[in-house]
Design an enzyme around this catalytic site. Structure first.
Site, short mmCIF file in Angstrom:
data_model
loop_
_atom_site.label_atom_id
_atom_site.label_comp_id
_atom_site.label_asym_id
_atom_site.label_seq_id
_atom_site.Cartn_x
_atom_site.Cartn_y
_atom_site.Cartn_z
N HIS A 1 3.04 50.19 39.43
CA HIS A 1 2.30 48.93 39.46
C HIS A 1 2.33 48.16 38.13
O HIS A 1 2.68 46.99 38.07
CB HIS A 1 0.84 49.14 39.87
CG HIS A 1 0.06 47.87 39.86
ND1 HIS A 1 0.26 46.88 40.79
CD2 HIS A 1 -0.87 47.38 38.99
CE1 HIS A 1 -0.53 45.84 40.51
NE2 HIS A 1 -1.24 46.12 39.44
N ASP B 1 -8.84 42.21 46.56
CA ASP B 1 -9.47 41.32 45.57
C ASP B 1 -8.83 39.93 45.53
O ASP B 1 -7.66 39.78 45.83
CB ASP B 1 -9.45 41.91 44.16
CG ASP B 1 -10.48 43.02 43.98
OD1 ASP B 1 -11.41 43.09 44.80
OD2 ASP B 1 -10.34 43.79 43.01
N ARG B 2 -9.64 38.97 45.10
CA ARG B 2 -9.23 37.58 44.92
C ARG B 2 -9.07 36.80 46.23
O ARG B 2 -9.63 35.74 46.38
CB ARG B 2 -7.91 37.44 44.14
CG ARG B 2 -7.86 38.32 42.92
CD ARG B 2 -8.15 37.53 41.68
NE ARG B 2 -7.97 38.34 40.50
CZ ARG B 2 -8.77 38.29 39.45
NH1 ARG B 2 -9.77 37.47 39.43
NH2 ARG B 2 -8.55 39.05 38.41
N HIS C 1 1.91 43.39 39.00
CA HIS C 1 0.79 43.27 38.05
C HIS C 1 0.66 41.93 37.34
O HIS C 1 -0.42 41.56 36.92
CB HIS C 1 0.91 44.39 37.00
CG HIS C 1 -0.33 44.63 36.19
ND1 HIS C 1 -1.58 44.68 36.75
CD2 HIS C 1 -0.50 44.83 34.86
CE1 HIS C 1 -2.47 44.91 35.79
NE2 HIS C 1 -1.85 45.00 34.63
N HIS D 1 -3.17 40.84 47.07
CA HIS D 1 -4.49 40.26 46.77
C HIS D 1 -5.16 39.58 47.96
O HIS D 1 -5.60 38.43 47.88
CB HIS D 1 -4.39 39.30 45.59
CG HIS D 1 -4.32 40.02 44.27
ND1 HIS D 1 -5.31 40.86 43.86
CD2 HIS D 1 -3.37 40.04 43.32
CE1 HIS D 1 -4.98 41.38 42.68
NE2 HIS D 1 -3.81 40.90 42.35
N ARG E 1 -6.64 43.00 23.20
CA ARG E 1 -7.95 43.18 23.83
C ARG E 1 -8.62 44.48 23.39
O ARG E 1 -9.79 44.70 23.64
CB ARG E 1 -7.81 43.22 25.34
CG ARG E 1 -7.36 41.93 25.92
CD ARG E 1 -7.21 42.02 27.43
NE ARG E 1 -6.39 40.92 27.87
CZ ARG E 1 -5.11 41.01 28.20
NH1 ARG E 1 -4.52 42.17 28.19
NH2 ARG E 1 -4.43 39.95 28.56
N ASP F 1 2.13 42.25 44.22
CA ASP F 1 0.71 42.06 44.53
C ASP F 1 0.50 41.23 45.81
O ASP F 1 1.22 40.27 46.05
CB ASP F 1 0.01 41.33 43.38
CG ASP F 1 -0.06 42.16 42.11
OD1 ASP F 1 0.74 43.09 41.98
OD2 ASP F 1 -0.92 41.87 41.26
N ASP G 1 -2.29 46.50 44.31
CA ASP G 1 -3.10 45.29 44.31
C ASP G 1 -3.10 44.61 45.68
O ASP G 1 -2.72 43.45 45.83
CB ASP G 1 -2.68 44.31 43.20
CG ASP G 1 -3.24 44.73 41.84
OD1 ASP G 1 -3.77 45.86 41.76
OD2 ASP G 1 -3.16 43.95 40.89
N ASN H 1 -4.07 48.49 39.87
CA ASN H 1 -5.31 48.59 39.09
C ASN H 1 -6.51 48.01 39.84
O ASN H 1 -7.65 48.24 39.44
CB ASN H 1 -5.15 47.92 37.72
CG ASN H 1 -4.92 46.43 37.85
OD1 ASN H 1 -4.04 45.99 38.57
ND2 ASN H 1 -5.73 45.65 37.16
N HIS H 2 -6.26 47.25 40.91
CA HIS H 2 -7.39 46.75 41.69
C HIS H 2 -7.88 47.76 42.74
O HIS H 2 -8.94 47.55 43.33
CB HIS H 2 -7.03 45.44 42.38
CG HIS H 2 -7.19 44.27 41.46
ND1 HIS H 2 -8.33 43.51 41.40
CD2 HIS H 2 -6.36 43.76 40.52
CE1 HIS H 2 -8.19 42.58 40.48
NE2 HIS H 2 -7.01 42.70 39.94
#
Lengths: 308, 363
Positions: A161, A82-83, A235, A53, A208, A51, A79, A111-112
Site C-alpha cells: 500500500h 473512508d472519504r 497511497h 475510498h 511531520r 485506493d 484504502d 493505512n485506512h
C-alpha cells in the site's frame, strides 16, 4: 439463507445490507483471509488497483473497464474505505467477490483499514448513519486485521500500500510479521502502509515527525536484493491515475477518480500480462446523475449561506 | 433510492415533467436576456415555478438592478430572477468563469480541477522551489475583485497563498512522533552489536528537508501593483449590515489547496464570496487541525462598499491546543466530538483569538 449472488447484486445497487448479513460476511471473510500469508503469491495476468475510498460507483466502473471479476484477476492495494459515501458497500463488495472467487482477488491492507483512522475519516460516521450503532464498523475492523500486507506477482512485481521500510530488506522478512492486529504506530508493518517515495538520497524522517521517506537508491537496492522489477503501490493521489518513478522501478496507482467528489482527477489500474508487460487503463468518475436524471451521488453544489 | 416512488406512475410523470421544466429553465436562463425564446414565458406560467419573465422587463427604477452579468454561460442572475451560483453543468470538471459587475466593481471567480502532474512539477521545481506541495492544489481557481475605474485588484489564489508557507521547521510534530522515534532508536541500539543488515543509520531519523508541513499561510489575498490598503486597526466590519438578509446576487465557495497531512488531520485554504446589491464579503479561511496536537484558524475577511468605494480587510488568527478545544464540545455536539472539530465555524468560536489586524482603503 445466505445467498452470496443476491448480496452482490444488492451491493452493486448500493442497497442496505442487514446487520446479521454483514456479520456473517465478515466472519466468513476472516476465515478465508486467516489462511493467507502476509505476502500472497499471485499469477499473471493480473490487474493492480489503487485506493478506492468508498467510491462504489467508480469501483463498478473499474471492474467494467478492466474485464470484470468473472474473467480477470485483481489485486487491490488497500484504502477501500473512508472519504467517499459508500465505504461499507465498496468494502463488502470486495469481500463478497473474495468469497465468491477466492483465487481471483487479493486484498491488501491500506493505512485506512484501521480502527483509529476510520473513526476520524468517515467510515465510522457512515456506519453510525446507516445503522444507528457501531456494530457493523466493529465487524469490518475485525476483517481489516486479517488483510495481507503485500503481494508478489510472478516473482517480479512487489505490491504494497505505502512503500518500503528500513526494517524490511527482503520480502521474506515481511512473512515473519504478526499482522493480525491493529496497525501499530511504528515498525515494519506501519512503514509498509504509510511510507512515501520522495526525492531523497537516503532513508529520512518525514517533517511531520513520524513516517519514512525513501528515494531512488532505496528502491533500486530493494529491487536487486529481491530480484524483482517493480514496486507497485498506491497511497498518494495522482492526477493522471498513475505515476512511474525511479527509472520505472516504482509506480503509484490511484483508482479513485474525482477524489472526494471534487478533485477532477482521472483514475487508473495497472495490468501485468504474462510477458510482464505493463498496461494502464484510465477511467473517469461516474456522472453525479444517471442518464434519466436521477441523482446517484450527492453533488457538491455550493450551498449558499449568509456567512460572516 | 426508494423503490416505491418508481412504481407509482402518476408521481413519476410529475417528476419527469418538473425535471424537464427545470432543465429547460436552466438552459434558457444561460442565454442572454434578449435571446431567450419568447415561448419560454408560456412554458413557465405554472405557479410553483419562479417566473423569470416577470423580472426581465422594466421595473420601477428604485429596484432596477445595478449589476451586469458578464458571462452568458452563467446560470440565471438577479436580472432573470435568481442568484448566480456557478455550478452551471452537472458534469465535472466545472469550467465556468462567472462574473458580475456592479458600478465600477467587477467580481469574477474560476473553478478548475486540481493541478495535473505537469503543472504540479512546474510549481514544485520552479514557482515554489523547496516546498513539498500539498496533495490537492486547485491552482487554477481564483476569486477576483477589480475596481475598473481606479485599476485596483484583489485576488485570492493558491500560488500566492503557498508562497507564504515557510521553508523552515515549524516545530510541530504529529502526536505519536516521539514514540515513533524512540522505538526506532531502541531498535537501532539493539541491532548495533551484530552490525546487522537491519541497521538504521542515524541519518534516517533526521528530517532531510525542512518546510512547514502544516502549510500555515498568513495569506491575505494578492493586491495588484503596490499595496494600497493602509493599516487601520480601529476599523470594524459592518456586521449589522452584513447580517441583513439582503438578496445575494453572486455566490461562490472554493478550495485553493488541501492536504490530509498523511491522515494526521487537515490543512485547507478555502475562499467564499457573496455579493449583494450594496456590498460584498469575502472570507478566506485557513483551517488546520493536527489530531491530538493543535488547531489553527486564520481568517481574512474583505468587505467592499460599492457606493462608497471603500475596502476593509480584517485579518484574524486563532490557535489553541487540541485537547482544550475538544473539551468544549460537550454541550454542543454530544455524541461525536470529532464532528465538532470538522466544523470550522464551531472551531473558530471555540479557539482563542491570537491576533487581529485591520486595513482599509477608500477610492
Amino acid at each position: 439463507m445466505f445467498d452470496l449472488d443476491r448480496i452482490i447484486s444488492l451491493l452493486r445497487q448500493g442497497r442496505h445490507i442487514a446487520e446479521e448479513t454483514v456479520y456473517t460476511l465478515c466472519l466468513l471473510s476472516q476465515e478465508l483471509l486467516m489462511n493467507e500469508s502476509n505476502v500472497t503469491h499471485v499469477n499473471t495476468p493480473v490487474t493492480i488497483c489503487g485506493d478506492i475510498h468508498g467510491q462504489l460507483h467508480d469501483l463498478l466502473t473499474l471492474f467494467e473497464k478492466s474485464g470484470g471479476i468473472e474473467k480477470s484477476r485483481y489485486i487491490f492495494l488497500g484504502d477501500f474505505v473512508d472519504r467517499g459515501f459508500y465505504s461499507l458497500e465498496s468494502f463488502l463488495l470486495l469481500l463478497c467477490y473474495k468469497l465468491r472467487y477466492p483465487d481471483r482477488i487479493t486484498l491488501i491492507r491500506g493505512n485506512h483499514e484501521t480502527r483509529q483512522i476510520t473513526k476520524v475519516y468517515g467510515f465510522y460516521d457512515e456506519i453510525m448513519r446507516k445503522y444507528g450503532n457501531s456494530n457493523v464498523w466493529r465487524y469490518c475492523c475485525e476483517v481489516f486485521d486479517y488483510l495481507s500486507l503485500g503481494a508478489i506477482v510472478n516473482q517480479s512485481v512487489f505490491c504494497v500500500h505505502g512503500g518500503l521500510s528500513p526494517d524490511v530488506m527482503t520480502i521474506d522478512e515481511i512473512r515473519s510479521v504478526d499482522r493480525k492486529q491493529e496497525v501499530p504506530h511504528e515498525g515494519a508493518m506501519c512503514d509498509l502502509l504509510w511510507s512515501d517515495p520522495d526525492d531523497v538520497d537516503t532513508w529520512s524522517l518525514s517533517p511531520r515527525g513520524a513516517g519514512f521517506l525513501f528515494g531512488g537508491q532505496q528502491v533500486q537496492e530493494f529491487l536487486s536484493r529481491n530480484g524483482v522489477d517493480l514496486i507497485a503501490r498506491a497511497h498518494q493521489l495522482v492526477m493522471e491515475g498513475y505515476k512511474e518513478m525511479f527509472d520505472n522501478g516504482l509506480v503509484t496507482v490511484w483508482s479513485a477518480p474525482n477524489y472526494c467528489y471534487r478533485c477532477g482527477n482521472v483514475a487508473a489500474v495497472l495490468r501485468i500480462d504474462d510477458d510482464l508487460s505493463r498496461s494502464y487503463t484510465i477511467f473517469e468518475a461516474v456522472q453525479p446523475q444517471n442518464d434519466v436524471g436521477n441523482t446517484i451521488l450527492p453533488t457538491r453544489k455550493p450551498q449558499m449561506d449568509y456567512f460572516l | 433510492m426508494s423503490g416505491k416512488r418508481y412504481h407509482t406512475k402518476g408521481i413519476n410523470v410529475i417528476e419527469v415533467n418538473s425535471a424537464r421544466d427545470a432543465h429547460a429553465r436552466t438552459v434558457h436562463a444561460r442565454l442572454p436576456v434578449n435571446q431567450q425564446p419568447q415561448q419560454q414565458q408560456q412554458d413557465f406560467t405554472r405557479e410553483q415555478l419562479p417566473i423569470p419573465s416577470r423580472s426581465v422587463y422594466p421595473r420601477p427604477s428604485a429596484t432596477t438592478p445595478r449589476h451586469i452579468c458578464n458571462n452568458p454561460n452563467n446560470p440565471p442572475c438577479a436580472r432573470c430572477g435568481t442568484t448566480i451560483i456557478p455550478s452551471p453543468r452537472a458534469t465535472l470538471p466545472l469550467e465556468d468563469c462567472p462574473s458580475v459587475t456592479i458600478d465600477n466593481w467587477t467580481i469574477s471567480t474560476r473553478k478548475r480541477p486540481i493541478l495535473n502532474s505537469q503543472e504540479f512539477e512546474n510549481w514544485e521545481s520552479n514557482k515554489l522551489k523547496g516546498l513539498t506541495l500539498p496533495e490537492m492544489i486547485f491552482g487554477n481557481n481564483y476569486v477576483r475583485v477589480e475596481n475598473t475605474r481606479d485599476n485596483w485588484t484583489l485576488e485570492f489564489n493558491a500560488l500566492d497563498a503557498l508562497k507564504h508557507v515557510k521553508l523552515e521547521d515549524s516545530g510541530i510534530r504529529v502526536a505519536y512522533s516521539q514514540k515513533w522515534i524512540d522505538s526506532k532508536q531502541e531498535k537501532h541500539r539493539k541491532n548495533l552489536p551484530e552490525g546487522a543488515s537491519f541497521d538504521i543509520e542515524e541519518s534516517s531519523l533526521k528530517i532531510a528537508h525542512h518546510y512547514d508541513w502544516t502549510y500555515t499561510t498568513k495569506y491575505k489575498g494578492t493586491e495588484s501593483g503596490t499595496s494600497r490598503l493602509q493599516r487601520d486597526d480601529e476599523a470594524k466590519l459592518p456586521i449589522d449590515k452584513l447580517s441583513r438578509p439582503d438578496n445575494i446576487l453572486f455566490y461562490d465557495d472554493m478550495i485553493l489547496f488541501e492536504d490530509e497531512l498523511a491522515d494526521n488531520g487537515i490543512s485547507m485554504l478555502n475562499v467564499k464570496i457573496r455579493v449583494m446589491d450594496e456590498r460584498l464579503l469575502i472570507l478566506s479561511r485557513f483551517f488546520l487541525r493536527v489530531d491530538d496536537v493543535l488547531i489553527r484558524v486564520i481568517d481574512t475577511r474583505v468587505c467592499i462598499e460599492f457606493q462608497e468605494n471603500k475596502v476593509l480587510r480584517e485579518f484574524k488568527e486563532h490557535e489553541g491546543a487540541y485537547k482544550d478545544i475538544i473539551l468544549r464540545h460537550r454541550s454542543s455536539h454530544s455524541h461525536d466530538p470529532k464532528a465538532a472539530l470538522r466544523d470550522s465555524n464551531w472551531v473558530v468560536q471555540n479557539t482563542p483569538l491570537v491576533s487581529r489586524q485591520c486595513e482599509s482603503l477608500a477610492f
